[in-house]
Structures are given as structure tokens and as C-alpha cells.
Write a protein that holds these residues in place. Structure first.
Motif, PDB file in Angstrom:
ATOM      1  N   MET A 291     118.155  25.279  61.252  1.00  0.00           N
ATOM      2  CA  MET A 291     116.713  25.034  61.373  1.00  0.00           C
ATOM      3  C   MET A 291     116.108  25.969  62.427  1.00  0.00           C
ATOM      4  SD  MET A 291     114.640  21.491  61.809  1.00  0.00           S
ATOM      5  CE  MET A 291     115.559  20.914  63.214  1.00  0.00           C
ATOM      6  N   ALA A 292     116.820  26.157  63.542  1.00  0.00           N
ATOM      7  CA  ALA A 292     116.313  27.058  64.591  1.00  0.00           C
ATOM      8  C   ALA A 292     116.205  28.472  64.029  1.00  0.00           C
ATOM      9  CB  ALA A 292     117.247  27.023  65.802  1.00  0.00           C
ATOM     10  N   SER A 293     117.190  28.870  63.244  1.00  0.00           N
ATOM     11  CA  SER A 293     117.201  30.210  62.672  1.00  0.00           C
ATOM     12  C   SER A 293     116.036  30.393  61.702  1.00  0.00           C
ATOM     13  CB  SER A 293     118.554  30.422  61.982  1.00  0.00           C
ATOM     14  OG  SER A 293     118.553  31.607  61.280  1.00  0.00           O
ATOM     15  N   MET A 294     115.793  29.402  60.858  1.00  0.00           N
ATOM     16  CA  MET A 294     114.683  29.516  59.898  1.00  0.00           C
ATOM     17  C   MET A 294     113.343  29.580  60.639  1.00  0.00           C
ATOM     18  SD  MET A 294     113.887  27.287  56.499  1.00  0.00           S
ATOM     19  CE  MET A 294     112.504  27.688  55.434  1.00  0.00           C
ATOM     20  N   LYS A 295     113.241  28.809  61.724  1.00  0.00           N
ATOM     21  CA  LYS A 295     111.990  28.840  62.509  1.00  0.00           C
ATOM     22  C   LYS A 295     111.781  30.218  63.138  1.00  0.00           C
ATOM     23  CE  LYS A 295     111.382  23.947  63.562  1.00  0.00           C
ATOM     24  NZ  LYS A 295     111.575  22.893  64.581  1.00  0.00           N
ATOM     25  N   VAL A 296     112.877  30.845  63.599  1.00  0.00           N
ATOM     26  CA  VAL A 296     112.776  32.204  64.165  1.00  0.00           C
ATOM     27  C   VAL A 296     112.311  33.177  63.087  1.00  0.00           C
ATOM     28  CG1 VAL A 296     114.122  34.158  65.067  1.00  0.00           C
ATOM     29  CG2 VAL A 296     114.505  31.863  65.990  1.00  0.00           C
ATOM     30  N   LEU A 297     112.906  33.049  61.910  1.00  0.00           N
ATOM     31  CA  LEU A 297     112.545  33.919  60.777  1.00  0.00           C
ATOM     32  C   LEU A 297     111.035  33.851  60.522  1.00  0.00           C
ATOM     33  CD1 LEU A 297     114.441  35.487  58.761  1.00  0.00           C
ATOM     34  CD2 LEU A 297     114.183  33.566  57.212  1.00  0.00           C
ATOM     35  N   LEU A 298     110.510  32.622  60.583  1.00  0.00           N
ATOM     36  CA  LEU A 298     109.085  32.426  60.312  1.00  0.00           C
ATOM     37  C   LEU A 298     108.234  32.906  61.488  1.00  0.00           C
ATOM     38  CD1 LEU A 298     109.422  28.845  58.778  1.00  0.00           C
ATOM     39  CD2 LEU A 298     108.806  30.918  57.518  1.00  0.00           C
ATOM     40  N   LYS A 299     108.624  32.513  62.703  1.00  0.00           N
ATOM     41  CA  LYS A 299     107.802  32.817  63.889  1.00  0.00           C
ATOM     42  C   LYS A 299     107.753  34.316  64.162  1.00  0.00           C
ATOM     43  CE  LYS A 299     106.183  30.991  68.037  1.00  0.00           C
ATOM     44  NZ  LYS A 299     106.510  31.747  69.214  1.00  0.00           N
ATOM     45  N   GLU A 300     108.900  34.977  64.035  1.00  0.00           N
ATOM     46  CA  GLU A 300     108.947  36.419  64.349  1.00  0.00           C
ATOM     47  C   GLU A 300     108.524  37.277  63.152  1.00  0.00           C
ATOM     48  OE1 GLU A 300     112.678  37.473  66.248  1.00  0.00           O
ATOM     49  OE2 GLU A 300     112.419  35.925  67.778  1.00  0.00           O
ATOM     50  N   LYS A 301     108.118  36.619  62.083  1.00  0.00           N
ATOM     51  CA  LYS A 301     107.648  37.300  60.869  1.00  0.00           C
ATOM     52  C   LYS A 301     108.622  38.390  60.404  1.00  0.00           C
ATOM     53  CE  LYS A 301     102.707  36.434  61.627  1.00  0.00           C
ATOM     54  NZ  LYS A 301     102.814  35.068  61.135  1.00  0.00           N
ATOM     55  N   LEU A 302     109.903  38.025  60.418  1.00  0.00           N
ATOM     56  CA  LEU A 302     110.943  39.015  60.076  1.00  0.00           C
ATOM     57  C   LEU A 302     110.891  39.384  58.591  1.00  0.00           C
ATOM     58  CD1 LEU A 302     113.949  37.670  62.187  1.00  0.00           C
ATOM     59  CD2 LEU A 302     112.524  39.671  62.635  1.00  0.00           C
ATOM     60  N   VAL A 303     110.525  38.409  57.752  1.00  0.00           N
ATOM     61  CA  VAL A 303     110.510  38.689  56.311  1.00  0.00           C
ATOM     62  C   VAL A 303     109.445  39.747  55.998  1.00  0.00           C
ATOM     63  CG1 VAL A 303     110.368  37.654  54.014  1.00  0.00           C
ATOM     64  CG2 VAL A 303     111.226  36.290  55.927  1.00  0.00           C
ATOM     65  N   GLN A 304     108.339  39.644  56.707  1.00  0.00           N
ATOM     66  CA  GLN A 304     107.235  40.599  56.467  1.00  0.00           C
ATOM     67  C   GLN A 304     107.617  42.024  56.872  1.00  0.00           C
ATOM     68  OE1 GLN A 304     107.067  37.546  57.564  1.00  0.00           O
ATOM     69  NE2 GLN A 304     105.057  36.615  57.385  1.00  0.00           N
ATOM     70  N   GLN A 305     108.658  42.173  57.695  1.00  0.00           N
ATOM     71  CA  GLN A 305     109.047  43.522  58.149  1.00  0.00           C
ATOM     72  C   GLN A 305     110.093  44.180  57.242  1.00  0.00           C
ATOM     73  OE1 GLN A 305     110.466  43.018  62.204  1.00  0.00           O
ATOM     74  NE2 GLN A 305     108.833  41.562  62.624  1.00  0.00           N
ATOM     75  N   VAL A 306     110.591  43.390  56.289  1.00  0.00           N
ATOM     76  CA  VAL A 306     111.739  43.852  55.504  1.00  0.00           C
ATOM     77  C   VAL A 306     111.434  45.128  54.713  1.00  0.00           C
ATOM     78  CG1 VAL A 306     113.137  43.238  53.462  1.00  0.00           C
ATOM     79  CG2 VAL A 306     113.006  41.680  55.400  1.00  0.00           C
ATOM     80  N   HIS A 307     110.275  45.185  54.057  1.00  0.00           N
ATOM     81  CA  HIS A 307     109.996  46.346  53.209  1.00  0.00           C
ATOM     82  C   HIS A 307     109.863  47.632  54.017  1.00  0.00           C
ATOM     83  CE1 HIS A 307     110.162  44.337  49.485  1.00  0.00           C
ATOM     84  NE2 HIS A 307     109.175  43.512  49.770  1.00  0.00           N
ATOM     85  N   ALA A 308     109.264  47.556  55.197  1.00  0.00           N
ATOM     86  CA  ALA A 308     109.118  48.755  56.047  1.00  0.00           C
ATOM     87  C   ALA A 308     110.501  49.258  56.468  1.00  0.00           C
ATOM     88  CB  ALA A 308     108.267  48.426  57.263  1.00  0.00           C
ATOM     89  N   LYS A 309     111.391  48.334  56.779  1.00  0.00           N
ATOM     90  CA  LYS A 309     112.744  48.724  57.209  1.00  0.00           C
ATOM     91  C   LYS A 309     113.548  49.291  56.025  1.00  0.00           C
ATOM     92  CE  LYS A 309     112.651  45.616  61.138  1.00  0.00           C
ATOM     93  NZ  LYS A 309     113.140  44.410  61.830  1.00  0.00           N
ATOM     94  N   GLU A 310     113.374  48.681  54.869  1.00  0.00           N
ATOM     95  CA  GLU A 310     114.026  49.198  53.645  1.00  0.00           C
ATOM     96  C   GLU A 310     113.568  50.638  53.395  1.00  0.00           C
ATOM     97  OE1 GLU A 310     112.336  47.317  50.223  1.00  0.00           O
ATOM     98  OE2 GLU A 310     113.797  48.143  48.811  1.00  0.00           O
ATOM     99  N   PHE A 311     112.280  50.851  53.531  1.00  0.00           N
ATOM    100  CA  PHE A 311     111.695  52.180  53.303  1.00  0.00           C
ATOM    101  C   PHE A 311     112.276  53.192  54.295  1.00  0.00           C
ATOM    102  CE2 PHE A 311     108.278  55.337  53.949  1.00  0.00           C
ATOM    103  CZ  PHE A 311     108.143  55.785  52.646  1.00  0.00           C
TER     104      PHE A 311
END
Ligand SMILES: Cc1ncc(COP(=O)(O)O)c(C=O)c1O
Length: 394
Positions: A291-311
Motif C-alpha cells: 500500500m505504501a508503494s502504491m501511494k508513492v507511485l501515485l504521489k510522485e506521479k511516477l506513471v506519468q513519467q514513464v513515456h518520457a523515460k521510455e523515449f
């Protein structure tokens, strides 16, 4: 005997060529071995450490739970706050009908539970999976694995399994009113990151609806932002009847889950009662960490950064020896001419001045796996790509 000798002597091996790094510490996207060498981790424990190793908030949640209780009772009997709260959080990020979370200890165990649930709900026995799919190593999960080489030595396996070609419209004709479930990965990871067409995914969903077949999506490897959305199925505009999670679900601790509508899931509680049980499934410390990990994923907006890093990876990894670059978010397959070339590069990258940890894919050993923590920085990506390029022939 040193640690390495003891490892080889007393820890059961899964191959004759383990990576065998003696890891002393891990943090973020970095690992350090007993000799003090630093590695950039490009595989995240195989898509597990999506928020990085030992995120301080995950560590804090684990320590906090340690002061309350560890195991108290078998799964499903007690109201354990970490389980309850995590189930609520996950459900709130899924379609409304995926509202009942059954926690297990591992991905394969969650797959087993989902398969049993499909049989129980439909009263049917036939199950369909796809060639080049991986769903785990237990007997049920192995039965639906999409490669005869790995299945063959362990027969007899489950009867009534059909293995069809993935992303083939013709295959869908095999799904009938006899079929309990179709289980698929939304993106076939171990095939070397293979993405099916949107049309096929939609046709698969439609065929399941027409025949009363449950669609199980295995998001064990693709879930929790790995492919650029929280769940990969969102990219195909379809929803599964059952979703199976694992890996990043536990934030670095062992945890799996299969999730369905409460009405379906309720059938595991009657005729017979205790239709699926586990002692440790949904361990409170693992749920607190997850749960702490999922909250970090959401709070730090890591998912939104994925495409830029893939690129960024895509831009940097250009070289004549690289035959193709297949990716979906930070699930990346870098294809080389042969298995030997990939293994040479993976080995070399573990030994130089600057080091990275990568590996290959089960059904695509000629492809290098890049699936780092989603929290990896641009600087780390740049350095890691320099290491890879330095291992290639000019
Ligand atoms: C897509 C997929 N399903 C299932 C599993 C099995 O999970 P576990 O190793 O936790 O049993 C894996 C593991 O690699 C996986 O990638």
C-alpha cells in the motif's frame, strides 16, 4: 567456504548460470555488491521494485506494521487493517466490478486462484491460454504456459487446456460455450515485449462476452504503471472479468492477488466453503509495504513519467548491432542478432568500470530486458545506456 561457494552448495539452483552477484545493499535504482561495486538496476527484480529499492515510505510502513502484528491468523478470518485498506485502495483504481481482492503470496498462486474461480463460476472445465505466455511455475500455471519446452518434462499437467496463437483472429473461433476462461497477458512480456492490436483485444473481449467465458488478464508484470498506465488493459479500452496481480503489488515484499466482482468471488465461500485458502496470503507486513508503494507511485506521479523515460532509452539506444527496440512504457526489449550476443553484452555490463544489471527474456533470449524502477532518473538512464553502448562492437 565463502558465500558464493555456500550459495552453490546449499541454495537450490534454478540454472547452471545464476547471475550470482553478492548484493549488500540496494536503494532507488542502484545496487551495491559485497566488493563495493555499484550497479544501475535495469530490471527491478523483474518488474517488482517500481518505486525503487527501499523507498523510505515503504520502509517506514513495514517498520510501523512490525510494531503492531505479524501473522495472526490464516487468510480471510480476521479484519487486518493493512489488507482492508490496501484492498480498498486497489479497488478504487479499478473498474467498479473489480471490487473483491483475494490476496495470495505470489503471482502464480494468484493465477491458480483465478483459474479455480473461473471453473467454479462457469461450471465449465476448458481453459484457454496463448502461445508464448508466462503465468507462473506451479502446476496449474505451468499447464497454461505457452511453450512446450518448459511444459513437457512435467506432464501430466491439467487436462482441458487449449493453447492458441496470440493476436490471431482465427484463434478466437476456438472460444466456445464450453470455455470457462481465457487467460492472457495484455502485453506478452516474456516473448520480448509483444503488444497485440487493439482490434484483437476488443474481439477477444467480445468473443468472451458472446460465449459466457470469463476473461482473465494477467497484469502481474504489466501492472502498477510499468507500461505507462496504471494497468495495461486501459490502453486497449477493454476490461477483464478477473485481473491477476503480483510483483510490484507488494512493494518489494511477496504478494499476489486475483480480483473480481464480489458476486463471483463469493462463490469461493460456498459449496464447498473454504474453496480457496492460504495461511499467509495477504500477510499484513506485505500489504502495508504494497500500500505504501502504491501511494508513492501515485504521489510522485511516477506513471506519468514513464513515456518520457521510455523515449529517452529509445533515443539513446541506437547502434548497428541493435536490431530492434520494442517497448511499452518501461518494459523494453532490445533485440540483438542472437542469444550469444545478448548474453555477451549482459555479462560485459556486469564487469566494467560502470556497471548495469540486465538480463534477457524467457521466450526471447536474443533480447535484452530493460525494465528498471519507474523512479530511475534521466542521469541514470544516460549512464546505463552509455554502458550498454560501450559493450557493443563499433
Ligand atoms: C506475466 C506473469 N505472470 C505470472 C508470473 C508468476 O509470478 P510469480 O513468480 O510471483 O509466481 C510472472 C512472473 O514472472 C509473470 O511475469
Amino acid at each position: 567456504m565463502n558465500q558464493r561457494q555456500l550459495f552453490l552448495q546449499h541454495v537450490a539452483q534454478t540454472s547452471s548460470t545464476p547471475i550470482a552477484l553478492e548484493i549488500e545493499r540496494a536503494e532507488g535504482a542502484r545496487l551495491w555488491d559485497a566488493q563495493g561495486n555499484e550497479y544501475i538496476d535495469l530490471i527491478a527484480g523483474i518488474s517488482v521494485c517500481n518505486v525503487g529499492h527501499r523507498h523510505p515510505k515503504v520502509i517506514r510502513a513495514i517498520k510501523k506494521q512490525l510494531d503492531h502484528y505479524l501473522h495472526v491468523m490464516v487468510y480471510g478470518e480476521m479484519i487486518e487493517t493493512p489488507q482492508v485498506q490496501y484492498a480498498k485502495l486497489i479497488s478504487s483504481h479499478l473498474p467498479a466490478h473489480l471490487n473483491a481482492v483475494y490476496f495470495t503470496n505470489s503471482g502464480a498462486e494468484a493465477v491458480e486462484g483465478a483459474m479455480k474461480l473461473a471453473k467454479r463460476v462457469t461450471g465449465r472445465a476448458q481453459m484457454i491460454s496463448f502461445n508464448k505466455s508466462y503465468h507462473g511455475s506451479t502446476q496449474g500455471a505451468l499447464s497454461i504456459m505457452g511453450d512446450e519446452y518448459w511444459r513437457n518434462a512435467f506432464r501430466p499437467l491439467l487436462p482441458g487446456i487449449l493453447h492458441l496463437d496470440y493476436d490471431s483472429f482465427e484463434s478466437l473461433n476456438e472460444i466456445t460455450s464450453q470455455t470457462a476462461c481465457v487467460i492472457a497477458e495484455p502485453i506478452q512480456a516474456e516473448r520480448g515485449v509483444y503488444t497485440p492490436s487493439n482490434e484483437w483485444m476488443k474481439a477477444l473481449r467480445r468473443k468472451c462476452d458472446e460465449t459466457g467465458t470469463l476473461l482473465i488478464l494477467d497484469e502481474i508484470q504489466t501492472g502498477f504503471g510499468r507500461t505507462g498506465t496504471m494497468w495495461a488493459f486501459e490502453q486497449f479500452a477493454i476490461v477483464p472479468d478477473i485481473i491477476v496481480l503480483g510483483k510490484a503489488l507488494g512493494g518489494g515484499m511477496p504478494l499476489g492477488a486475483f480480483i473480481a466482482d464480489r458476486k463471483l468471488m463469493g462463490m469461493l465461500a460456498e459449496n464447498p466453503v473454504l474453496g480457496h485458502i492460504t495461511t499467509f496470503g495477504g500477510h499484513p507486513v506485505c500489504c502495508a509495504a504494497g500500500m505504501a508503494s502504491m501511494k508513492v507511485l501515485l504521489k510522485e506521479k511516477l506513471v506519468q513519467q514513464v513515456h518520457a523515460k521510455e523515449f529517452f532509452f529509445r533515443e539513446l539506444l541506437r547502434h548497428p548491432e541493435i536490431q530492434s527496440f520494442r517497448s511499452r512504457g518501461l518494459l523494453i526489449a532490445v533485440e540483438f542478432a542472437s542469444e550469444e550476443v545478448t548474453k555477451r553484452i549482459v555479462q560485459m555490463a556486469l564487469q566494467g568500470q560502470d556497471r548495469i544489471l540486465t538480463d534477457w527474456f524467457l521466450f526471447a533470449p536474443h533480447c535484452m530486458r530493460i525494465a528498471p524502477p519507474l523512479s530511475i532518473t534521466q542521469k541514470e538512464i544516460k549512464k546505463a545506456c552509455q554502458v550498454i553502448l560501450s559493450c557493443l562492437k563499433n
